[in-house]
Design an enzyme around this catalytic site. Sequence first.
Site, PDB file in Angstrom:
ATOM      1  N   GLY A  76       0.819  -1.203   0.000  1.00  0.00           N
ATOM      2  CA  GLY A  76       0.000   0.000   0.000  1.00  0.00           C
ATOM      3  C   GLY A  76       0.856   1.258   0.000  1.00  0.00           C
ATOM      4  CG  ASN A 158      -4.867   3.905   9.610  1.00  0.00           C
ATOM      5  OD1 ASN A 158      -5.054   4.949   8.984  1.00  0.00           O
ATOM      6  ND2 ASN A 158      -3.885   3.782  10.492  1.00  0.00           N
ATOM      7  CD  GLN A 186      -7.321  -0.437   7.485  1.00  0.00           C
ATOM      8  OE1 GLN A 186      -8.172  -1.298   7.637  1.00  0.00           O
ATOM      9  NE2 GLN A 186      -6.072  -0.615   7.883  1.00  0.00           N
ATOM     10  CB  CYS A 332       6.211   4.160  23.277  1.00  0.00           C
ATOM     11  SG  CYS A 332       7.335   4.668  24.572  1.00  0.00           S
TER      12      CYS A 332
END
Length: 394
Positions: A76, A158, A186, A332
Amino acid sequence: MTILPEQVIYMDNNATTRIAPEVLEAMTPYLTQFYGNPSSMHTFGGQIGQAINQARQEVADLLGADAGEIVFTSCGTESDSTAILSALQSYPEKNHVVTTRVEHPAVKNLCDNLEIFTGRKYHVTRLPVEADGTLDLQRYRECLKDDTAIVSAMWANNETGVLFPVEEMADIARQRGVLFHTDAVQAVGKIPINLKETAIDFLSLSGHKLHAPKGVGVLYVRKGTPFVPFMNGGHQEQGRRGGTENVASIIGLGRACRLVAEKMEEENTRVRALRDKLEEGLLGSIPKSLLNGHKTERLPNTANISFEYVEGEAILLHMNQHNICASSGSACTSGSLEPSHVLRAMGVPFTAAHGSIRFSLSIYNTEQEVDFVLATMPAIIAKLRALSPFWEDN
Ligand SMILES: *Cc1c(COP(=O)(O)O)cnc(C)c1O
């Protein structure tokens, strides 16, 4: 320690999906017996080209496109890059790009770094979204200019599953003489798509989001749309994408397209009902939980829910102990927990954005799995909140 698939409750299908057994079965002969190169002159190789073109037709049928408009790529991300960079090279005199603030990194990071990739300066308009993740069409209309080279807007988000009215947006772009690309990674297989009836010039999809393997994608290029290849080399894909074809994966992707067309009804009834049961159950049983994204303008399989005053990563770790797979809206990065750019663009407060969890289902999920998650989540959230300095029981 190895976690086997039968041990997990997999609700992370917007990250990747399992290969459907039917898809693997279609692929296997092309990994074992039929190893020829489709570009070869001999029949042993040449017959592979016919199989690829059959897969091309299967992809085209799912999209309501012509087989000649289907270009196989590696993923993609490559499809997204190809479409946007092609438009910029096709219109060197134009220096404006329109996109949205909630795109997948494949589009977002490209648009954020166009100068690095093209050596030219571009003005990029990143359309904001409403609190429910939807787009203001009037605002979109007003940002198109004479020097806009391309609009790139995702069909389905998404993280939240929220749908953009890309067909209408493509019409508006065409009226302004602007090319339109949609990242539909998606959306394909989850909602009906008929490109013939739209003004969409480019559409990206990815195999591994619809039960085909990782490492294969498609770029739809409307007939007549100017096109400059991203991968130069051999004459594969009619000169639109060099490189020996990923034969088995292409065959698998064709089979997957046929499969999701057959299963779309189930996706929009049974899977949607499971998603709704999960979502309503969580929102009803866990205080201070809220839905992120429009209630109805949304994919049938995705539920993005914030649990206030807890960290998404901590929730995921506890879910992981029960072998429940999902995603969190925070990543993170460099030691600091940054909430997702999608939730930030929607204006979700920090206390909620940090504790967001994305559940994304597929036809392989069952009601027992949903019941197990519903039975497990309240205790996880309560336990984490008991430890949270920000949580006052109210
Ligand atoms: C997964 C995804 C991509 C990237 O596809 P790859 O095949 O993994 O490169 C792009 N856009 C959206 C919306 C996605 O969900």
